[in-house]
Design a protein around this motif. Structure first.
Motif, PDB file in Angstrom:
ATOM      1  N   UNK A 196      17.343  42.400  43.628  1.00 52.73           N
ATOM      2  CA  UNK A 196      18.751  41.991  43.760  1.00 52.73           C
ATOM      3  C   UNK A 196      18.825  40.475  43.849  1.00 52.73           C
ATOM      4  N   UNK A 197      17.930  39.949  44.633  1.00 47.64           N
ATOM      5  CA  UNK A 197      17.867  38.510  44.834  1.00 47.64           C
ATOM      6  C   UNK A 197      17.425  37.798  43.550  1.00 47.64           C
ATOM      7  N   UNK A 198      16.355  38.275  42.943  1.00 48.92           N
ATOM      8  CA  UNK A 198      15.807  37.605  41.750  1.00 48.92           C
ATOM      9  C   UNK A 198      16.806  37.643  40.599  1.00 48.92           C
ATOM     10  N   UNK A 199      17.437  38.792  40.421  1.00 48.33           N
ATOM     11  CA  UNK A 199      18.357  38.947  39.283  1.00 48.33           C
ATOM     12  C   UNK A 199      19.772  38.460  39.595  1.00 48.33           C
ATOM     13  N   UNK A 200      20.056  38.189  40.854  1.00 46.39           N
ATOM     14  CA  UNK A 200      21.378  37.706  41.245  1.00 46.39           C
ATOM     15  C   UNK A 200      22.466  38.717  40.946  1.00 46.39           C
ATOM     16  N   UNK A 207       5.504  46.394  41.600  1.00 43.15           N
ATOM     17  CA  UNK A 207       6.635  45.516  41.302  1.00 43.15           C
ATOM     18  C   UNK A 207       6.704  44.354  42.291  1.00 43.15           C
ATOM     19  N   UNK A 208       6.503  44.653  43.582  1.00 41.84           N
ATOM     20  CA  UNK A 208       6.564  43.583  44.598  1.00 41.84           C
ATOM     21  C   UNK A 208       5.511  42.522  44.309  1.00 41.84           C
ATOM     22  N   UNK A 209       4.315  42.974  43.905  1.00 42.83           N
ATOM     23  CA  UNK A 209       3.240  42.006  43.586  1.00 42.83           C
ATOM     24  C   UNK A 209       3.585  41.240  42.312  1.00 42.83           C
ATOM     25  N   UNK A 210       3.935  41.948  41.257  1.00 45.12           N
ATOM     26  CA  UNK A 210       4.186  41.273  39.973  1.00 45.12           C
ATOM     27  C   UNK A 210       5.338  40.273  40.065  1.00 45.12           C
ATOM     28  N   UNK A 211       6.318  40.601  40.895  1.00 44.23           N
ATOM     29  CA  UNK A 211       7.479  39.706  41.013  1.00 44.23           C
ATOM     30  C   UNK A 211       7.056  38.332  41.567  1.00 44.23           C
ATOM     31  N   UNK A 212       6.051  38.329  42.467  1.00 47.08           N
ATOM     32  CA  UNK A 212       5.585  37.051  43.039  1.00 47.08           C
ATOM     33  C   UNK A 212       4.997  36.133  41.975  1.00 47.08           C
ATOM     34  N   UNK A 213       4.494  36.711  40.886  1.00 45.03           N
ATOM     35  CA  UNK A 213       3.816  35.914  39.854  1.00 45.03           C
ATOM     36  C   UNK A 213       4.660  35.737  38.604  1.00 45.03           C
ATOM     37  N   UNK A 214       5.893  36.241  38.654  1.00 47.21           N
ATOM     38  CA  UNK A 214       6.678  36.328  37.414  1.00 47.21           C
ATOM     39  C   UNK A 214       7.021  34.978  36.800  1.00 47.21           C
ATOM     40  N   UNK A 215       7.423  34.035  37.618  1.00 46.87           N
ATOM     41  CA  UNK A 215       7.821  32.735  37.053  1.00 46.87           C
ATOM     42  C   UNK A 215       6.648  32.085  36.324  1.00 46.87           C
ATOM     43  N   UNK A 216       5.478  32.234  36.926  1.00 43.66           N
ATOM     44  CA  UNK A 216       4.250  31.695  36.313  1.00 43.66           C
ATOM     45  C   UNK A 216       3.955  32.421  34.987  1.00 43.66           C
TER      46      UNK A 216
END
Ligand code: T4K
Length: 371
Positions: free
Chosen positions: A48-52, A238-247
């Motif tokens: 929710x936070x990441x996608x706004x 998903x929780x793990x992958x989200x931490x690395x997504x911007x990279x």
């Protein structure tokens, strides 16, 4: 980076192994493995936070998410959509007892041509399901204006568009709902998984009920729902992958830019470049080989195969030409989509693809040209 034996069209992003093990450790204490548990709740909040977005519901996969949103909205009649997509979009509509009406796509980005929509609307039309194909954003303003005028729902198949923004606004906020796929092959993955983003507060409860057998209370079942819940191991991924997504997206950007730099301007090569107002996610690398290129898309594919490079024909055939729909649709009514489907090849694209391999792929592609 060493050159792998073979290069596939994509390769799943994985978090560091230890990070995933740490994320799932608590599941051995709780013994709570599915049915909207702690990891599921945490991932919903993080996304929710990441996608706004105002709200989100997670699913076992993107396809079930699409079917579920059609069920929860209780739609009946015709849905205007495009045939230049993966099987899921059209199948979801048909499997829910609705009738797809195919609109052609734009020649530059293969998304729904909004100027054609109104000619396809009749009294049975209930919704529009455009596809942000390859992460290219549809003309959402035009589509939603038409939908508003005719009282239609807009449900985006945003399977490819995770994290994409237009003028800083998240594409996940478009329309009445947007479906994302978190399949292993996507920019963001939960192994298998998907989500629906939406603003209508009533939809959350309905989606949660529809994805859980239609159960509405301890002893009440009000809908003939299925089972489409995301499990805790998928949510943890998903929780793990989200931490690395911007990279990951930053690495994809370098790969995409190398392809564009090498292929742009080659005669007969049509690329799908992001529009100026869009922050892309570099999900796919589609290339359309026009007649001017001198070699066919299939010849390019064979030349790459000889180098152990596995490109794919995303999206051929058009869904309207599938055997299971034989005699039902006429793909000559969507000539732009038909043209692209005959000529497109999606080249390998993933975060860890070495730039030297991109160069090798481009050399092979360009060497096939007889322009
Ligand atoms: N709408 C649209 C527009 C979609 O594109 C999709 C799915 C959906 C809806 C439905 O979402 P989901 O229900 O799938 O969440 C793949 C994917 O399975 C599918 O998710 C995706 N679209 C479609 C475009 O591509 P295939 O049959 O081409 O996948 P496959 O198994 O040939 O894999 C392609 C490449 O990916 C492999 O060569 C290597 C790599 N790969 C694959 C897997 C399974 C990995 O690196 N790791 C893996 O685990 O459909």
């Amino acid at each position: 980076m060493t050159t792998p034996d073979r290069i596939l069209v994509t390769r799943s992003s994985m978090p560091p192994f230890e990070e995933y093990v740490e994320e799932i450790r608590g599941l051995w204490d709780s013994h709570w493995l599915t049915n909207m548990g702690e990891k599921h709740e945490a991932l919903e909040a993080a996304l929710k936070d990441y996608l706004g977005v105002p709200d989100i519901a997670l699913f076992v996969n993107g396809h079930s998410a699409l079917e579920c949103v059609l069920e929860a909205m209780q739609l009946h009649g015709k849905v205007i959509t495009t045939p230049y997509t993966f099987a899921s979009t059209t199948h979801a509509i048909v499997r829910k007892g609705l009738e797809p009406v195919f609109c052609d796509v734009r020649p530059d980005d293969y998304t729904m041509d909004a100027s054609l929509i109104e000619s396809l609307i009749d009294e049975d039309t209930c919704a529009i399901m455009p596809v942000h194909v390859y992460g290219n954003l549809c003309d959402n303003d035009a589509i939603e204006e038409i939908a508003h005028k005719h009282g239609l729902k807009v449900i985006y198949d945003a399977a490819h568009a995770f994290g994409v923004r237009k003028n800083g606004v998240s594409a996940a906020t478009f329309g009445d709902a947007s479906m994302f796929s978190f399949h292993a092959t996507k920019v963001f993955n939960t192994i298998e998984g998907g989500a629906v983003c939406f603003a209508d507060p009533k939809l959350k409860e309905l989606l949660n009920q529809w994805k859980n057998f239609g159960i509405t209370g301890l002893e009440t079942v009000e809908y003939v729902g299925g089972n489409a819940k995301m499990n805790e191991f998928a949510a943890a991924m998903g929780l793990c992958n989200l931490r690395h997504l911007d990279e990951e997206i930053a690495k994809r950007k370098l790969v995409a830019e190398r392809y564009w730099e090498r292929l742009e301007g080659a005669p007969g090569v049509r690329l799908s470049l992001p529009k100026a107002d869009v922050s892309p996610n570099y999900a796919y690398m589609p290339v359309v080989f026009e007649d001017e290129f001198g070699a066919t898309r299939n010849e390019v594919r064979e030349a790459l195969l000889a180098q152990n490079v596995y490109s794919r024909k995303y999206f051929y055939p058009l869904t309207s030409d599938f055997e299971c729909y034989a005699g039902r649709f006429d793909s000559s009514k969507t000539p732009v989509a038909a043209h692209a489907a005959q000529r497109v090849l999606t080249l390998p694209m993933y975060a860890d693809l070495a730039l030297a391999d991109v160069d090798r792929i481009c050399d092979t592609v360009l060497a096939t040209s007889r322009a």
